[in-house]
Design a protein around this motif. Structure first.
Motif, PDB file in Angstrom:
ATOM      1  N   ILE A  63      -5.012  -3.622   5.012  1.00  0.00           N
ATOM      2  CA  ILE A  63      -4.311  -4.739   5.650  1.00  0.00           C
ATOM      3  C   ILE A  63      -3.792  -5.696   4.579  1.00  0.00           C
ATOM      4  O   ILE A  63      -2.698  -6.263   4.705  1.00  0.00           O
ATOM      5  N   LYS A  64      -4.533  -5.830   3.488  1.00  0.00           N
ATOM      6  CA  LYS A  64      -4.131  -6.730   2.405  1.00  0.00           C
ATOM      7  C   LYS A  64      -3.085  -6.089   1.486  1.00  0.00           C
ATOM      8  O   LYS A  64      -2.127  -6.748   1.081  1.00  0.00           O
ATOM      9  N   ASP A  65      -3.238  -4.795   1.184  1.00  0.00           N
ATOM     10  CA  ASP A  65      -2.472  -4.194   0.083  1.00  0.00           C
ATOM     11  C   ASP A  65      -1.422  -3.164   0.481  1.00  0.00           C
ATOM     12  O   ASP A  65      -0.548  -2.848  -0.326  1.00  0.00           O
ATOM     13  N   TRP A  66      -1.512  -2.598   1.675  1.00  0.00           N
ATOM     14  CA  TRP A  66      -0.682  -1.435   1.986  1.00  0.00           C
ATOM     15  C   TRP A  66       0.779  -1.818   2.258  1.00  0.00           C
ATOM     16  O   TRP A  66       1.050  -2.893   2.808  1.00  0.00           O
ATOM     17  N   ASP A  67       1.689  -0.921   1.893  1.00  0.00           N
ATOM     18  CA  ASP A  67       3.110  -1.060   2.211  1.00  0.00           C
ATOM     19  C   ASP A  67       3.285  -0.800   3.705  1.00  0.00           C
ATOM     20  O   ASP A  67       3.197   0.343   4.160  1.00  0.00           O
ATOM     21  N   ARG A  68       3.551  -1.845   4.458  1.00  0.00           N
ATOM     22  CA  ARG A  68       3.539  -1.741   5.915  1.00  0.00           C
ATOM     23  C   ARG A  68       4.731  -0.973   6.481  1.00  0.00           C
ATOM     24  O   ARG A  68       4.793  -0.717   7.684  1.00  0.00           O
ATOM     25  N   SER A  69       5.661  -0.601   5.622  1.00  0.00           N
ATOM     26  CA  SER A  69       6.781   0.215   6.096  1.00  0.00           C
ATOM     27  C   SER A  69       6.402   1.686   6.207  1.00  0.00           C
ATOM     28  O   SER A  69       7.166   2.489   6.729  1.00  0.00           O
ATOM     29  N   LYS A  70       5.207   2.051   5.712  1.00  0.00           N
ATOM     30  CA  LYS A  70       4.745   3.438   5.732  1.00  0.00           C
ATOM     31  C   LYS A  70       3.494   3.563   6.591  1.00  0.00           C
ATOM     32  O   LYS A  70       2.699   2.624   6.667  1.00  0.00           O
ATOM     33  N   ILE A  71       3.325   4.716   7.218  1.00  0.00           N
ATOM     34  CA  ILE A  71       2.098   4.994   7.965  1.00  0.00           C
ATOM     35  C   ILE A  71       1.132   5.721   7.037  1.00  0.00           C
ATOM     36  O   ILE A  71       1.438   6.794   6.511  1.00  0.00           O
ATOM     37  N   ALA A  72      -0.022   5.119   6.809  1.00  0.00           N
ATOM     38  CA  ALA A  72      -1.006   5.665   5.879  1.00  0.00           C
ATOM     39  C   ALA A  72      -1.724   6.870   6.478  1.00  0.00           C
ATOM     40  O   ALA A  72      -1.895   6.976   7.698  1.00  0.00           O
ATOM     41  N   THR A  73      -2.157   7.777   5.610  1.00  0.00           N
ATOM     42  CA  THR A  73      -2.949   8.945   5.996  1.00  0.00           C
ATOM     43  C   THR A  73      -4.256   8.948   5.209  1.00  0.00           C
ATOM     44  O   THR A  73      -4.482   8.109   4.332  1.00  0.00           O
ATOM     45  N   ASN A  74      -5.112   9.921   5.485  1.00  0.00           N
ATOM     46  CA  ASN A  74      -6.381  10.033   4.766  1.00  0.00           C
ATOM     47  C   ASN A  74      -6.166  10.184   3.266  1.00  0.00           C
ATOM     48  O   ASN A  74      -6.926   9.645   2.459  1.00  0.00           O
ATOM     49  N   TRP A  75      -5.129  10.942   2.887  1.00  0.00           N
ATOM     50  CA  TRP A  75      -4.856  11.144   1.471  1.00  0.00           C
ATOM     51  C   TRP A  75      -4.452   9.838   0.801  1.00  0.00           C
ATOM     52  O   TRP A  75      -4.755   9.620  -0.383  1.00  0.00           O
ATOM     53  N   ASP A  76      -3.813   8.951   1.536  1.00  0.00           N
ATOM     54  CA  ASP A  76      -3.480   7.633   0.993  1.00  0.00           C
ATOM     55  C   ASP A  76      -4.738   6.808   0.757  1.00  0.00           C
ATOM     56  O   ASP A  76      -4.829   6.056  -0.225  1.00  0.00           O
ATOM     57  N   VAL A  77      -5.707   6.935   1.655  1.00  0.00           N
ATOM     58  CA  VAL A  77      -6.982   6.231   1.469  1.00  0.00           C
ATOM     59  C   VAL A  77      -7.673   6.750   0.207  1.00  0.00           C
ATOM     60  O   VAL A  77      -8.157   5.968  -0.630  1.00  0.00           O
TER      61      VAL A  77
END
Length: 453
Positions: free
Chosen positions: A117-131
């Motif tokens: 919520i603090k750091d992610w690029d909100r234009s993209k949908i994150a996946t497990n690999w992003d975590v």
């Protein structure tokens, strides 16, 4: 049994009429349905009503399935619960965390949710690999050394889903479908990321959050405080199982058999853990495990995500089951009271219809004070509470470790309330105009938190 049916019907009808229950409920005794009911709407835009066959997002109740996926691989000899994560993910920077630590929440890994919520690029949908990449690159510090303490964290179950994919050679969704859902006849259950896929399951119950500004319900996607449901939608393992009342009853009943794993493994899964100092914690492998007066052993899991409040409770000493699925998250404390009263009815204990407290009203204040409250507070119950502001610095949010984020609204410049829960928070500073050094959280008593960052 007819008396219990009548009492449960009266309870849920009353709470629906009071506007605090929109969802479905099922109670069973040794697999036989005692009561089932559906109240309210599945789709507020079209007016489509809920049915007992409606499909709900389960939120953290999903962890019960992820844990079973791992236990099946362990029984097949494809991994050991004592394996270190780095044996399967060689670049993983946190050494000494076992698969069992991930299952039991003793890894020490911080929860990814507030970090994204603090750091992610909100234009993209994150996946497990992003975590995984986030933890590999940014390497946020452990909360404690692996196995030394217990703290609920969604990150562990994201990693478990990645392990399942790496070991099985299937996607997490394919593995769960072929290994669990299809063999158990759970034909309406799937791993599903609705926003990422763009597909809506048949008879889907959309989740709604309540706006105290408009005094109406909205999709969480449309609200600044909850729009993280969009850019975190691709993450699996800690949530994203979609299911129904009847499929969850099939799941409950299968856990009394050896259809999936042995009784020995099930007994381990349903046993609470102990820390090195013998201090117990009420979590097994994907299940909360408790002993309760009059109820005996209760193996359960709850779930909370914007728009959804879920609970699956298995009273294993008595063969009873209670399944609660709600697709609104207004006044969540009242929802827990509803679950408690339904539980009392199921066991023939004294019960009542919960009172609905009057809504608190926010006041206008100088929002520049929000910057004085931001930080992490170590609570006296052992959890960290993060206080953050919105992107425009005109909203204030709190989040306990591993729990959903909630906006807090002002009663004064120092005291705030959570609109969905019966929680109030008061900040204190050593000198006026200076950052707060502590806070007090009011819920079933007072809990003090000391600012650590």
């Amino acid at each position: 049994m007819q008396n219990k049916q009548k009492q449960l019907q009266e309870l849920f009808a009353a709470m629906s009429e009071k506007g605090v229950f929109n969802g479905v409920f099922l109670a069973a005794d040794k697999g036989e349905i005692v009561f089932e009911g559906a109240y309210g709407l599945a789709d507020r835009e079209t007016g489509r009503a809920l049915t007992v066959h409606s499909v709900f997002e389960l939120a953290s109740v999903s962890k019960t399935f992820t844990a079973m996926g791992i236990l099946i691989l362990a029984e097949q000899g494809k991994l050991s619960l004592s394996d270190f994560v780095e044996q399967w993910i060689p670049d993983f920077p946190y050494k000494g965390i076992t698969v069992k630590d991930l299952l039991r929440h003793t890894s020490g890994l911080p929860d990814y949710t507030p970090l994204f919520i603090k750091d992610w690029d909100r234009s993209k949908i994150a996946t497990n690999w992003d975590v995984l990449e986030y933890f590999n690159v940014r390497r946020p510090p452990l909360q404690f050394q692996p196995g030394e303490n217990w703290e609920y964290t969604n990150t562990g179950y994201v990693l478990l889903a990645l392990l399942i994919e790496k070991i099985s050679g299937l996607s997490f969704a394919e593995y769960m479908s072929e290994t669990l859902f299809k063999p158990l006849g759970m034909h309406s259950t799937r791993i599903h990321n609705r926003r990422l896929s763009g597909n809506v399951p048949p008879d889907f119950a959309f989740g709604y959050v309540y706006s105290f500004e408009t005094h109406s319900y909205h999709l969480p996607d449309e609200q600044p405080a909850t729009d993280f449901v969009v850019y975190l939608d691709g993450i699996q393992g800690d949530g994203t199982v979609n299911s129904t009342l009847h499929d969850l009853l099939l799941w409950d009943q299968a856990l009394y058999t050896e259809k999936l794993v042995s009784k020995k493994t099930l007994d381990e899964a349903f046993t609470s853990g102990k820390l090195p100092d013998n201090k117990p914690y009420s979590y097994g492998y994907g299940w909360i495990v408790e002993q309760k007066e009059h109820l005996g052993k209760v193996v359960s899991h709850s779930g909370g995500w914007p728009g959804y409040s879920t609970n699956l409770a298995r009273y294993t000493d008595h063969g009873k089951t209670a399944i609660y699925l709600s697709n609104t998250d207004r006044q969540l404390d009242i929802q827990q009271q509803i679950i408690n009263e339904a539980e009392n009815i199921l066991f023939g204990l004294p019960h009542s219809v919960p009172d609905v407290p009057a809504e608190l009203r926010s006041v206008k204040i100088d929002k520049t004070v929000y910057m004085l409250y931001r930080g992490v507070y170590k609570m006296d119950m052992g959890l960290d509470l993060s206080v953050t502001t919105g992107p425009e610095y005109d909203q204030l949010f709190i989040q306990l470790s591993g729990q959903p984020q909630y906006e807090i609204l002002p009663l004064s410049e120092e005291r705030f309330f959570v609109r969905e829960l019966q929680i109030e928070i008061e900040f204190a500073a050593k000198k006026a105009g200076k950052p707060a050094h502590e806070l007090t959280l009011f819920q079933y008593g007072e809990h003090r938190g000391v600012r650590v960052t």
